[in-house]
Write an enzyme that holds these catalytic residues in place. Structure first.
Site, PDB file in Angstrom:
ATOM      1  N   CYS A   1      46.335 -26.582  66.084  1.00  0.00           N
ATOM      2  CA  CYS A   1      45.978 -25.171  66.212  1.00  0.00           C
ATOM      3  C   CYS A   1      44.521 -24.890  65.817  1.00  0.00           C
ATOM      4  O   CYS A   1      43.622 -25.259  66.565  1.00  0.00           O
ATOM      5  CB  CYS A   1      46.981 -24.335  65.427  1.00  0.00           C
ATOM      6  SG  CYS A   1      47.084 -22.634  65.991  1.00  0.00           S
TER       7      CYS A   1
ATOM      8  N   HIS B   1      53.003 -26.286  65.533  1.00  0.00           N
ATOM      9  CA  HIS B   1      53.379 -26.415  64.129  1.00  0.00           C
ATOM     10  C   HIS B   1      54.842 -26.856  64.112  1.00  0.00           C
ATOM     11  O   HIS B   1      55.443 -27.072  65.151  1.00  0.00           O
ATOM     12  CB  HIS B   1      53.253 -25.065  63.414  1.00  0.00           C
ATOM     13  CG  HIS B   1      51.882 -24.474  63.495  1.00  0.00           C
ATOM     14  ND1 HIS B   1      50.861 -24.855  62.660  1.00  0.00           N
ATOM     15  CD2 HIS B   1      51.377 -23.509  64.292  1.00  0.00           C
ATOM     16  CE1 HIS B   1      49.783 -24.146  62.943  1.00  0.00           C
ATOM     17  NE2 HIS B   1      50.059 -23.320  63.931  1.00  0.00           N
TER      18      HIS B   1
HETATM   19  N1  GLN Z   1      43.107 -18.638  64.155  1.00  0.00           N
HETATM   20  C1  GLN Z   1      43.518 -19.384  65.322  1.00  0.00           C
HETATM   21  C2  GLN Z   1      44.151 -18.541  66.419  1.00  0.00           C
HETATM   22  O1  GLN Z   1      44.761 -17.533  66.150  1.00  0.00           O
HETATM   23  C3  GLN Z   1      44.449 -20.497  64.884  1.00  0.00           C
HETATM   24  C4  GLN Z   1      45.738 -20.010  64.310  1.00  0.00           C
HETATM   25  C5  GLN Z   1      46.564 -21.109  63.676  1.00  0.00           C
HETATM   26  O2  GLN Z   1      46.035 -22.151  63.304  1.00  0.00           O
HETATM   27  N2  GLN Z   1      47.868 -20.856  63.515  1.00  0.00           N
HETATM   28  O3  GLN Z   1      44.038 -18.911  67.567  1.00  0.00           O
END
Ligand code: GLN
Length: 242
Positions: A94, A195
């Protein structure tokens, strides 16, 4: 393997580790130890230099501000780029995935340069945040079973010609650009939006990274009973939510 043990580096646990992404380090460590492969785990906080002699580097997801701070520090540090030049394996999730690309949109709404280790560019999605269970088919070249994970991101990621899609979604958004792709990989560098933690749901990914690090064709089998039970549960949940 650079020394007598497999060196697993967890990059910036103080900034990047949402939704239990730390689990990825635990699973890689455990899957190696179950095969009697000695492991050295190195946790690198964001005020420390990233060692260049690791075998496997893991980076997790994060909120928008810590993501910008992590990108700034990794760019300045250069250790991760040097490690990849040395042939290291990187698996990112992510926010970590977005940081490995050429650019993403930061918490201030501005383009933030990434590390350029993956030929991808991330933008801010115009639509709703991508949240929910995902089921996807991993690139058959990697020889892995279907990918199960949980996504929660606003960013959307477009692949350039040098990056291959890590998977194709059956359920969920993945890269979020509407082309059905999820994640990316390029030689020894991998990125995913999943995740879960993704290694707990897909231990075959941990095994793949270990095999690549050891330059091994196969690893001795281990008991996958609990992993299979978790996979079945989560795949059923994704199917029901679709
Ligand atoms: N901040 C990033 C997004 O919203 C990654 C989010 C995350 O790692 N869950 O795309």
């Amino acid at each position: 393997m650079s020394e007598s043990s497999l060196r697993v580096v967890w990059v910036y646990p103080d900034l990047l580790s949402t939704y239990g992404d730390q689990g990825n380090v635990l699973v890689v460590e455990r899957r190696a130890r179950q095969r009697r492969i000695p492991v050295t785990r190195i946790d690198v906080r964001s005020d420390q230099p990233v060692p260049t002699s690791g075998d496997i580097y893991l980076i997790g997801g994060g909120e928008d501000r810590p993501q910008r701070l992590a990108a700034e520090r990794l760019r300045r540090d250069k250790g991760l780029n040097r490690a990849v030049d040395n042939g290291a394996i990187v698996f990112s999730v992510c926010a970590g995935y977005q940081i490995l690309g050429h650019e993403f949109i930061n918490d201030l709404g501005r383009p933030e340069p990434g590390l350029g280790l993956l030929d991808v560019v991330s933008a801010r999605g115009e639509g709703e945040r991508c949240v929910g269970e995902v089921l996807a088919d991993i690139d058959p070249d990697l020889g892995l079973p279907p990918l199960t994970g949980f996504e929660n991101h606003q960013g959307v990621t477009r692949l350039g010609p040098s990056a291959k899609p890590f998977a194709r979604v059956r359920i969920g958004n993945g890269n979020g650009t509407g082309d059905g792709t999820e994640g990316a990989y390029q030689e020894t560098v991998f990125g995913t939006y999943m995740h879960g933690p993704v290694m707990a749901r897909n231990p075959a990914i941990a095994d793949l990274l270990i095999k690549l690090a050891l330059d091994a064709k196969a690893l001795p089998p281990v008991d996958n009973h609990w992993y299979e039970q978790l996979r079945a549960e989560r795949i059923a949940a994704a199917t029901q939510s679709a």
